[in-house]
Design a protein around this motif. Sequence first.
Motif, mmCIF file in Angstrom:
data_model
loop_
_atom_site.group_PDB
_atom_site.id
_atom_site.type_symbol
_atom_site.label_atom_id
_atom_site.label_comp_id
_atom_site.label_asym_id
_atom_site.label_seq_id
_atom_site.Cartn_x
_atom_site.Cartn_y
_atom_site.Cartn_z
ATOM 1 N N GLN A 176 41.924 18.288 34.427
ATOM 2 C CA GLN A 176 41.007 17.879 35.265
ATOM 3 C C GLN A 176 39.714 17.944 34.830
ATOM 4 O O GLN A 176 38.540 17.319 35.391
ATOM 5 N N TYR A 197 35.421 18.978 38.382
ATOM 6 C CA TYR A 197 36.889 18.857 39.558
ATOM 7 C C TYR A 197 36.893 20.114 39.934
ATOM 8 O O TYR A 197 36.847 20.281 41.247
ATOM 9 N N THR A 225 46.681 11.886 31.957
ATOM 10 C CA THR A 225 47.081 12.575 33.233
ATOM 11 C C THR A 225 48.471 12.037 33.637
ATOM 12 O O THR A 225 49.088 12.587 34.180
#
Length: 148
Positions: free
Chosen positions: A34, A38, A78
């Motif tokens: 991430q 983030y 992801t």
Amino acid sequence: TASLGKFLAPNQHLEVRSEAGERYYLCDGYATVQGPNYALAKRIQQWRAMVARSAGVRTSINIAPATFTMSVEHNNVTFAISRAVSTFEPIEVFDKWTTKSIMTLMLLHDLKHPEAAGNPEVPLATPLELMAATAVDCGVWRAGVRLG
């Protein structure tokens, strides 16, 4: 190892004791995929909730489990990682509708329950209990290996 120790390293939690002798365990549950922005945004969100509560504001800051959200599903990396980690017991990546239901109920609890951690009248041993009281574990805390 082939991953140079970055993946599947032992999942060791740091034990921390409060001044009152209570034990807490710190788990690094950030998904490095991430990115640092983030992680910083989430930390700032937590700091703001702790500051607001200390100023007497009822707060709600719940940590959701790993979830197949739209942003996860639209990013091939992801999405693949989320699918792969779900094969490691006890980790489970939640369906978005399950997470929405859980988080809605937790918000209502935070706003209405007189003993909710977000209620500034409820004593906490440490400000971090604001997040720990209702964080949802998707298995990352209990897994034998660190996944990222």
